[in-house]
Design a protein around this motif. Structure first.
Motif, PDB file in Angstrom:
ATOM      1  N   MET A  94      47.517  32.273  37.452  1.00 27.57           N
ATOM      2  CA  MET A  94      48.048  31.950  36.125  1.00 27.57           C
ATOM      3  C   MET A  94      47.184  32.556  35.030  1.00 27.57           C
ATOM      4  O   MET A  94      47.700  33.109  34.053  1.00 27.57           O
ATOM      5  N   PHE A  95      45.878  32.468  35.190  1.00 23.80           N
ATOM      6  CA  PHE A  95      44.977  33.019  34.173  1.00 23.80           C
ATOM      7  C   PHE A  95      45.111  34.525  34.079  1.00 23.80           C
ATOM      8  O   PHE A  95      45.250  35.094  32.980  1.00 23.80           O
ATOM      9  N   VAL A  96      45.087  35.208  35.229  1.00 26.07           N
ATOM     10  CA  VAL A  96      45.129  36.667  35.247  1.00 26.07           C
ATOM     11  C   VAL A  96      46.449  37.187  34.691  1.00 26.07           C
ATOM     12  O   VAL A  96      46.488  38.235  34.016  1.00 26.07           O
ATOM     13  N   CYS A  97      47.553  36.487  34.947  1.00 22.03           N
ATOM     14  CA  CYS A  97      48.862  36.962  34.505  1.00 22.03           C
ATOM     15  C   CYS A  97      49.197  36.560  33.071  1.00 22.03           C
ATOM     16  O   CYS A  97      49.852  37.321  32.353  1.00 22.03           O
ATOM     17  N   ILE A  98      48.768  35.375  32.637  1.00 17.67           N
ATOM     18  CA  ILE A  98      49.138  34.897  31.308  1.00 17.67           C
ATOM     19  C   ILE A  98      48.251  35.512  30.232  1.00 17.67           C
ATOM     20  O   ILE A  98      48.730  35.832  29.132  1.00 17.67           O
ATOM     21  N   LEU A  99      46.958  35.722  30.517  1.00 20.04           N
ATOM     22  CA  LEU A  99      46.068  36.286  29.506  1.00 20.04           C
ATOM     23  C   LEU A  99      46.544  37.653  29.007  1.00 20.04           C
ATOM     24  O   LEU A  99      46.645  37.869  27.785  1.00 20.04           O
ATOM     25  N   MET A 127      38.108  43.189  28.070  1.00 24.46           N
ATOM     26  CA  MET A 127      38.913  42.178  28.753  1.00 24.46           C
ATOM     27  C   MET A 127      39.493  42.722  30.059  1.00 24.46           C
ATOM     28  O   MET A 127      39.491  42.031  31.092  1.00 24.46           O
ATOM     29  N   VAL A 128      40.000  43.956  30.028  1.00 21.49           N
ATOM     30  CA  VAL A 128      40.568  44.557  31.243  1.00 21.49           C
ATOM     31  C   VAL A 128      39.508  44.693  32.322  1.00 21.49           C
ATOM     32  O   VAL A 128      39.743  44.377  33.501  1.00 21.49           O
ATOM     33  N   VAL A 129      38.320  45.140  31.953  1.00 15.45           N
ATOM     34  CA  VAL A 129      37.226  45.275  32.932  1.00 15.45           C
ATOM     35  C   VAL A 129      36.851  43.911  33.501  1.00 15.45           C
ATOM     36  O   VAL A 129      36.636  43.759  34.723  1.00 15.45           O
ATOM     37  N   ALA A 130      36.785  42.892  32.639  1.00 17.25           N
ATOM     38  CA  ALA A 130      36.447  41.545  33.104  1.00 17.25           C
ATOM     39  C   ALA A 130      37.522  40.996  34.041  1.00 17.25           C
ATOM     40  O   ALA A 130      37.211  40.375  35.073  1.00 17.25           O
ATOM     41  N   VAL A 131      38.791  41.243  33.716  1.00 17.78           N
ATOM     42  CA  VAL A 131      39.879  40.771  34.579  1.00 17.78           C
ATOM     43  C   VAL A 131      39.843  41.490  35.923  1.00 17.78           C
ATOM     44  O   VAL A 131      40.047  40.873  36.983  1.00 17.78           O
ATOM     45  N   ILE A 132      39.549  42.801  35.909  1.00 23.40           N
ATOM     46  CA  ILE A 132      39.445  43.541  37.170  1.00 23.40           C
ATOM     47  C   ILE A 132      38.305  42.984  38.029  1.00 23.40           C
ATOM     48  O   ILE A 132      38.452  42.813  39.244  1.00 23.40           O
ATOM     49  N   ALA A 133      37.166  42.701  37.391  1.00 27.89           N
ATOM     50  CA  ALA A 133      36.039  42.122  38.136  1.00 27.89           C
ATOM     51  C   ALA A 133      36.412  40.770  38.723  1.00 27.89           C
ATOM     52  O   ALA A 133      36.058  40.450  39.874  1.00 27.89           O
ATOM     53  N   LEU A 134      37.155  39.960  37.962  1.00 31.19           N
ATOM     54  CA  LEU A 134      37.594  38.660  38.471  1.00 31.19           C
ATOM     55  C   LEU A 134      38.542  38.829  39.651  1.00 31.19           C
ATOM     56  O   LEU A 134      38.435  38.109  40.659  1.00 31.19           O
ATOM     57  N   ILE A 135      39.466  39.788  39.546  1.00 23.47           N
ATOM     58  CA  ILE A 135      40.406  40.023  40.646  1.00 23.47           C
ATOM     59  C   ILE A 135      39.669  40.445  41.913  1.00 23.47           C
ATOM     60  O   ILE A 135      39.957  39.969  43.016  1.00 23.47           O
ATOM     61  N   VAL A 136      38.705  41.361  41.766  1.00 19.58           N
ATOM     62  CA  VAL A 136      37.926  41.814  42.922  1.00 19.58           C
ATOM     63  C   VAL A 136      37.193  40.641  43.564  1.00 19.58           C
ATOM     64  O   VAL A 136      37.188  40.487  44.797  1.00 19.58           O
ATOM     65  N   PHE A 137      36.581  39.802  42.733  1.00 20.08           N
ATOM     66  CA  PHE A 137      35.815  38.661  43.261  1.00 20.08           C
ATOM     67  C   PHE A 137      36.716  37.676  44.002  1.00 20.08           C
ATOM     68  O   PHE A 137      36.406  37.257  45.128  1.00 20.08           O
ATOM     69  N   VAL A 138      37.848  37.311  43.382  1.00 20.44           N
ATOM     70  CA  VAL A 138      38.711  36.291  43.978  1.00 20.44           C
ATOM     71  C   VAL A 138      39.451  36.835  45.196  1.00 20.44           C
ATOM     72  O   VAL A 138      39.599  36.128  46.202  1.00 20.44           O
ATOM     73  N   GLU A 139      39.919  38.082  45.134  1.00 23.99           N
ATOM     74  CA  GLU A 139      40.670  38.633  46.268  1.00 23.99           C
ATOM     75  C   GLU A 139      39.794  38.779  47.510  1.00 23.99           C
ATOM     76  O   GLU A 139      40.309  38.793  48.636  1.00 23.99           O
ATOM     77  N   ARG A 140      38.493  38.880  47.330  1.00 24.74           N
ATOM     78  CA  ARG A 140      37.586  38.972  48.479  1.00 24.74           C
ATOM     79  C   ARG A 140      37.005  37.611  48.866  1.00 24.74           C
ATOM     80  O   ARG A 140      36.301  37.505  49.871  1.00 24.74           O
ATOM     81  N   ALA A 141      37.298  36.580  48.053  1.00 30.33           N
ATOM     82  CA  ALA A 141      36.738  35.252  48.320  1.00 30.33           C
ATOM     83  C   ALA A 141      37.451  34.596  49.496  1.00 30.33           C
ATOM     84  O   ALA A 141      38.682  34.691  49.630  1.00 30.33           O
ATOM     85  N   GLN A 142      36.686  33.936  50.337  1.00 32.54           N
ATOM     86  CA  GLN A 142      37.218  33.255  51.513  1.00 32.54           C
ATOM     87  C   GLN A 142      36.541  31.902  51.695  1.00 32.54           C
ATOM     88  O   GLN A 142      35.392  31.714  51.286  1.00 32.54           O
ATOM     89  N   ARG A 143      37.276  30.999  52.275  1.00 28.32           N
ATOM     90  CA  ARG A 143      36.716  29.724  52.741  1.00 28.32           C
ATOM     91  C   ARG A 143      36.692  29.805  54.258  1.00 28.32           C
ATOM     92  O   ARG A 143      37.726  29.812  54.907  1.00 28.32           O
ATOM     93  N   ARG A 144      35.498  29.902  54.833  1.00 30.66           N
ATOM     94  CA  ARG A 144      35.359  30.091  56.272  1.00 30.66           C
ATOM     95  C   ARG A 144      35.119  28.766  56.969  1.00 30.66           C
ATOM     96  O   ARG A 144      34.162  28.054  56.656  1.00 30.66           O
ATOM     97  N   LEU A 145      36.000  28.453  57.898  1.00 29.12           N
ATOM     98  CA  LEU A 145      35.844  27.251  58.713  1.00 29.12           C
ATOM     99  C   LEU A 145      35.136  27.623  60.014  1.00 29.12           C
ATOM    100  O   LEU A 145      35.558  28.550  60.724  1.00 29.12           O
ATOM    101  N   LEU A 146      34.054  26.929  60.314  1.00 31.88           N
ATOM    102  CA  LEU A 146      33.270  27.219  61.515  1.00 31.88           C
ATOM    103  C   LEU A 146      34.027  26.754  62.758  1.00 31.88           C
ATOM    104  O   LEU A 146      34.404  25.594  62.873  1.00 31.88           O
TER     105      LEU A 146
END
Length: 446
Positions: free
Chosen positions: A383-388, A227-246
């Motif tokens: 909420m998911f990362v903190c409550i789980l 679970m910890v490894v999965a949460v870390i992977a989720l954090i890495v993915f989301v923290e690097r995620a961006q919505r780029r406006l052209l």
């Protein structure tokens, strides 16, 4: 075609790092500064009975003191000179950021560039001194009210405690600034990171000890690790995620030549608020339990005892309020740190526009619309990362340091630090390429 920065990043290797003398000096300086910080967390306050305080802290470690102890690297449980940590500076920074949105003079300073930023930083330091003094005095009075915590209570103890704790906070603030300017950057974040990481081995050892004694089964420990490894992977993915406006820039004419309009992107982070919502929500929810712990339980009314019991870790009311406050602060802090109107005005000033959107007010409305939608996803993620982990902690008794807030801070700071190191390596390699090109040009001239 890949950009020059991307090409340089793809060519980075160990040889590049070995040649980066400036980066190695910055890394050694950063490690030395963090070592000084860790040593300071073991220097106790004068006039304190350490054994009596250790017993008193053991009964309050599950409240807000446990949260502050995590951020201070264990200095609170030892009541060291760094017990306040860097939190007064962070609180002052957040307050000043809030005031820049409501006070016109501060808002104008924010727009004045480097000079305005220096003035705002000075106000933040003044706020740090004020908050640190109030908190240090409150700690001194609280210690005096404890049974046998202080050897010789009185004004001398209060003044010495205020000077020691405030001096520790100001030293950490200066140390963070030195790491930012002379180290690898993110000084304040690295200080908090070092405090959390220093206690992770103890938390892991405690978890393994629970498995050895049979309190936790081996399959459950393996499930927690997964679970910890999965949460870390989720954090890495989301923290690097961006919505780029052209962003499109119009054609421009220089002399008799017409240059094609450029395009760029306006990156909007999925989690703009970072870890601040989790810290705020945790602090506010743990405050009632901490105050009740310091007070005499027999003096509390029945309704207060019921509320405190319902706000315990893992309780349904705690989880609901925790999630709701995280979502609220995610939107609130995002609105503070990102102003769509200012962004739209800057784009209009430089001739940039979003395709299909009229510059100015319509652009600001569109950016706000997109930012609101991605903040919904960011709030759900927080909420998911903190409550789980809170649920797992409540059900299994895993140490507090494996909570969602600590994982968020550790992973986020690690990503930022890696980006800083890569930036220094790219700059080093870019300077090397420029020197080589100049040497080749000089030889051809001969």
């Amino acid at each position: 075609m890949a950009s020059a920065a991307e090409q340089l990043a793809s060519n980075l290797n160990f040889a590049t790092f070995a040649k980066a003398e400036d980066l190695k000096r910055r890394l050694w300086f950063t490690l030395g500064a963090l070592l000084v910080y860790r040593l300071g967390t073991y220097i106790p306050l004068p006039g304190l009975n350490p054994d009596a305080f250790a017993r008193a802290f053991a009964g309050q470690s599950g409240g807000i003191l446990g949260l502050f102890n995590m951020f201070s690297g264990g200095a609170v449980e030892r009541m060291a000179i760094f017990a306040l940590g860097i939190m007064p500076y962070i609180s002052a920074s957040i307050i000043v950021q809030l005031m820049t949105s409501v006070v016109p003079s501060l808002e104008q300073l924010k727009k004045d560039g480097e000079q305005g930023r220096k003035v705002i930083n000075q106000y933040t330091r003044y706020g740090t001194v004020l908050l640190g003094t109030l908190q240090a005095y409150g700690i001194a009075v609280g210690l005096e009210s404890g049974n046998g915590l202080v050897v010789d209570a009185g004004w001398f103890f209060r003044i010495s405690t205020v000077i020691s704790l405030l001096g520790g906070t100001m030293f950490l603030m200066w140390l963070g600034e030195q790491i930012t300017s002379r180290g690898i950057g993110n000084g304040i974040s690295l200080i908090i990171f070092a405090g959390i990481v220093a206690h992770l081995p103890t938390a892991l050892a405690g978890t393994l000890e629970l498995g050895r004694t049979g309190a936790l089964s081996t399959p459950l420990i393996l499930a927690i690790i997964v679970m910890v490894v999965a949460v870390i992977a989720l954090i890495v993915f989301v923290e690097r995620a961006q919505r780029r406006l052209l962003i499109q820039y119009p054609k421009r004419q220089v002399g008799n030549k017409m240059f094609q309009g450029d395009t760029s992107h306006l990156p909007l982070k999925l989690n703009t608020a970072g870890v601040i919502p989790a810290i705020f929500a945790s602090s506010l929810l743990l405050l009632p339990a901490t105050l009740a712990g310091f007070a005499n339980s027999t003096a509390l009314p029945s309704w207060a005892t019921t509320i405190v019991a319902a706000l315990g870790h893992g309780k349904p009311l705690y989880m609901v309020l925790y999630g709701g406050m995280i979502a609220f602060f995610a939107f609130f802090y995002t609105a503070i740190v990102f102003n769509p109107k200012d962004t739209a005005d800057n784009l209009k000033k430089h001739g940039g526009f979003i395709l299909g959107i009229r510059p100015g007010e319509r652009t600001a409305e569109y950016i706000d619309y997109v930012l609101t939608r991605i903040t919904v996803l960011g709030a759900i993620y927080l909420m998911f990362v903190c409550i789980l982990p809170e649920v797992v902690i409540a059900q299994t008794g895993v140490p507090f340091y494996l909570g969602g807030t600590s994982l968020l801070i550790v992973v986020s700071v690690t990503l930022d630090t890696v980006a800083q190191v890569q930036g220094h390596l790219i700059a080093q390699q870019y300077e090397g390429l420029i020197k080589k090109s100049k040497l080749r040009g000089g030889k051809r001239g001969r």
